[in-house]
Design an enzyme around this catalytic site. Structure first.
Site, PDB file in Angstrom:
ATOM      1  N   CYS A 413      -4.441   2.675   5.530  1.00  0.00           N
ATOM      2  CA  CYS A 413      -4.140   1.313   5.089  1.00  0.00           C
ATOM      3  C   CYS A 413      -4.657   1.029   3.688  1.00  0.00           C
ATOM      4  CB  CYS A 413      -4.699   0.304   6.089  1.00  0.00           C
ATOM      5  SG  CYS A 413      -6.496   0.353   6.276  1.00  0.00           S
ATOM      6  N   HIS A 457      -9.405  -2.774   8.556  1.00  0.00           N
ATOM      7  CA  HIS A 457      -8.068  -2.776   7.949  1.00  0.00           C
ATOM      8  C   HIS A 457      -8.141  -3.382   6.556  1.00  0.00           C
ATOM      9  CE1 HIS A 457      -3.776  -2.362   8.116  1.00  0.00           C
ATOM     10  NE2 HIS A 457      -3.545  -3.653   7.940  1.00  0.00           N
ATOM     11  N   ASP A 473       1.422  -6.841   3.997  1.00  0.00           N
ATOM     12  CA  ASP A 473       0.782  -5.672   4.592  1.00  0.00           C
ATOM     13  C   ASP A 473       1.753  -4.499   4.569  1.00  0.00           C
ATOM     14  OD1 ASP A 473      -0.723  -3.841   5.911  1.00  0.00           O
ATOM     15  OD2 ASP A 473      -1.071  -5.051   7.705  1.00  0.00           O
TER      16      ASP A 473
END
Length: 679
Positions: A413, A457, A473
């Protein structure tokens, strides 16, 4: 026990204390540096062996040299750290040195009391129910050893001392529970930090692609969350913590935040009343920093948490112990303007580097026409191109964004968030990276959510004038299963989920009984932390507010003082009654009482307050004709009361007969004397 030397009973008591010391040291292992843990263990073993073998031990001169050397090493290691953790570590050092100085009765008592104090201090750092049980067991061993050390007639390993300590603990348990509930929980006005400025496991205030990947191999809890009503869906559980807004070409960091702290006021915990719709409560694990975690558009709902100027939860002091706070969803919290200087700040980039990405963004910008369309093109690029979501990405060199977007196309991520933020800033769209946690697993009976370190994250927030900061995202484009189902589902094909932790229960959640046990153990710890460890001022008041009448800290203080006085009075009365009953259950005490009452009746003053030998001499002086029987009776009683190791059972009948004859003869003798005087 001799005043200057320790007898065998003391040595057996030291065995119990050494066992307690081992348990206490186990609780210190993760907190103390390796050298101090080893030093404390070696000195404890050495001191115990010396005492068991009856040797004199290390001479005072060499003990002083050892103490000075240890203190110097401690100063070098902890220099400049003024925290409770530092003081507690020094206490461990002094306790370890005390094991080499057990020569006199005074040393014995000092060791007992500092071990008890060390148990209490350890509870500041270990508050789970498991460690509470371990430390309670160490206290049990300490008090058992005290009985053995002070009472030579109590054998150390026969179980008698253990039974006595167990009975003592059982009798005190209701009193402790009663005082725990009632004693006013008024926190101190100020406090020093509990631990040093070294953070524990958790997020960092800077991010280099690959940094968060190390967290996702960790199954430790970050926090638990309880909602007033249904929690939001997993895909909306973005727990915001840190904004990273500076980029040097490789690493994202926060700009100029001074989070140093000194003496601060201790905040009260959140109340324990029911949550309103829209509210949620977070039970945060210690991580050594001042930031908390909250969903977007949230405001504080308890007094122990605040907000920084960018709308993120912050505390006045580092979170060095489990902390419970409340937040409330509020859609009106987001600011709707960004200054010109703010726009410049959130579009800053290094002057050179990642040239291929800069050129590609320029082409996309010309084709898109407006910023919203350009952002859609960026997001579609991550979805349509063959990007791969992995915990084992290849290393990136000098131009990490170029290499990720056009060569490796493999990452986690933080790789994709870093690339998207760079792309947005290149297009002069204000952007920043947000780090925190995503998701959360249901606890037992879905009563709360468990957010673990592997839920860490990173994502991007971009500024649009009409919408404010909007979450973007790229991971949702590349691996939507990570957003909808969690990390384990996203890594099912790769098999890298918790691959470095073979003993993690979370790795085997698909095994029914493992998951069943794991959830129940976590629930026990959750309710222990919430209702026992977290039983503080606001929790106590919210509990008593449900009762009739207005009960505050003042009323609780009066109730507690009265209850303590009542308990002490009842204990004294019970002790007196029990002593009386114990005495008169013993036939020797009953016989002794008859003897004293007979002397008092015959005019021998102060009979009960003098030794048996003095009583005998006074009786012989008053009744010389019974001198032989009185002295024989006194000899038996002296053996019973002053030589407890002898067995006086067979002499009980003889003593009773002697006392009966003395009483009978003195009555008859006085009658005959009175008759002759009258004639």
């Amino acid at each position: 026990m001799s005043v200057s030397r320790l007898h065998s009973g003391s040595l057996r008591g030291v065995d119990f204390w050494f066992a307690a010391y081992v348990l206490i040291l186990l609780a210190q292992v993760g907190r103390l540096p390796l050298w101090l843990s080893g030093f404390a263990a070696v000195l404890g073993v050495l001191g115990w062996i010396i005492r068991r073998q009856g040797r004199r031990g290390i001479r005072g001169r060499w003990l002083a040299v050892l103490a000075l050397g240890a203190a110097a090493l401690f100063w070098v290691f902890y220099r400049g750290q003024f925290t409770v953790d530092t003081a507690a570590s020094f206490l461990v050092l002094t306790v370890a040195l005390k094991w080499l100085e057990l020569r006199r009765r005074r040393d014995l008592f000092i060791l007992f009391f500092i071990l008890c104090y060390l148990v209490v201090v350890t509870l500041l750092f270990h508050q789970s129910i498991l460690w509470a049980v371990v430390l309670l067991a160490s206290l049990f061993l300490l008090f058992t050893g005290l009985q053995v050390a002070l009472g030579a007639s109590v054998s150390g390993l026969s179980g008698q001392a253990l039974r006595r300590s167990g009975w003592l603990f059982l009798k005190m348990l209701p009193v402790v529970a009663f005082l725990f509930l009632l004693f006013p929980r008024v926190g101190p006005l100020w406090s020093v930090p509990l631990v040093s400025d070294q953070a524990t496991t958790g997020l960092s205030d800077e991010m280099t692609p690959g940094g968060i990947t190390s967290l996702v191999q960790n199954d430790e809890r970050a926090f638990r969350a309880t909602f007033g009503g249904e929690p939001p869906p997993r895909s909306q559980r973005y727990w915001r913590a840190l904004i990273l807004d500076r980029f040097d070409g490789r690493t994202w960091s926060r700009h100029e935040f001074d989070e140093r702290e000194g003496l601060t006021r201790v905040s009260e915990s959140a109340p324990s009343d029911s949550l309103e719709p829209g509210e949620y409560e977070v039970l945060l694990e210690p991580h050594g920093r001042r930031w908390g975690f909250g969903l977007k558009d949230s405001v504080p709902a308890s007094s122990n948490v605040g907000m920084d100027f960018r709308g993120l939860p912050r505390f006045e002091r580092s979170v060095d112990t489990q902390t419970r706070y409340r937040m409330k969803r509020d859609s009106e919290t987001e600011p709707r303007q960004l200054s010109r200087s703010g726009r410049r700040f959130y579009t800053q980039l290094p002057e050179d580097g990642n040239e291929e990405t800069r050129e590609w963004v320029a082409r996309e910008r010309r084709e898109a026409g407006n910023k919203e369309a350009l952002v859609r093109r960026f997001m579609n690029h991550f979805r349509e191109k063959p990007f791969h979501y992995t915990l084992q990405p290849p290393e990136l060199e000098d131009n990490p964004v170029d290499e990720l977007l056009f060569e490796t196309r493999s990452g986690f991520c933080e790789h994709y968030a870093s690339a998207l933020a760079f792309m947005l800033r290149t297009a002069e769209i204000p952007a920043r990276i947000m780090t925190g946690y995503l998701g959360g697993e249901p606890g037992l009976n879905n009563d709360y959510l468990i957010v673990r370190q592997y839920d860490a994250h990173a994502w991007v927030e971009a500024w649009f004038p009409d919408r404010g900061w909007v979450r973007l995202d790229p991971t949702a484009m590349i691996a939507p299963e990570r957003i909808e189902s969690g990390l384990e589902a996203a890594m099912s094909g790769e098999g890298s989920f918790l691959q470095d932790d073979l003993f993690s229960p979370q790795r085997y959640r698909d095994i029914g009984w493992v998951n069943w046990v794991s959830l129940r153990l976590d629930a026990v710890n959750y309710y222990w932390q919430r209702w026992v460890v977290g039983y503080e001022g606001q929790t106590q008041l919210s509990l008593f507010e449900k009762m009739p009448g207005s009960i505050g800290f003042r009323e609780l203080g009066l109730i507690t003082a009265g209850a303590v006085a009542l308990i002490i009075g009842a204990a004294v009365l019970f002790s007196v009654v029990q002593q009386h009953r114990r005495r008169f259950r013993d036939p020797w005490y009953r016989l002794y009482d008859r003897w004293c009452r007979w002397l008092e009746k015959r005019g021998v003053c102060g009979a009960r307050h003098t030794p048996v030998s003095a009583q005998v001499e006074a009786a012989v002086a008053a009744f010389p004709e019974q001198a032989e029987r009185i002295r024989a009776f006194g000899s038996v009683m002296n053996r019973v009361f002053y030589q407890p190791d002898t067995d006086p059972g067979p002499e009980l009948k003889q003593a009773r007969q002697l006392l009966a004859r003395i009483r009978r003869q003195t009555i008859h003798g006085r009658s005959r004397t009175a008759a002759s005087s009258g004639g």
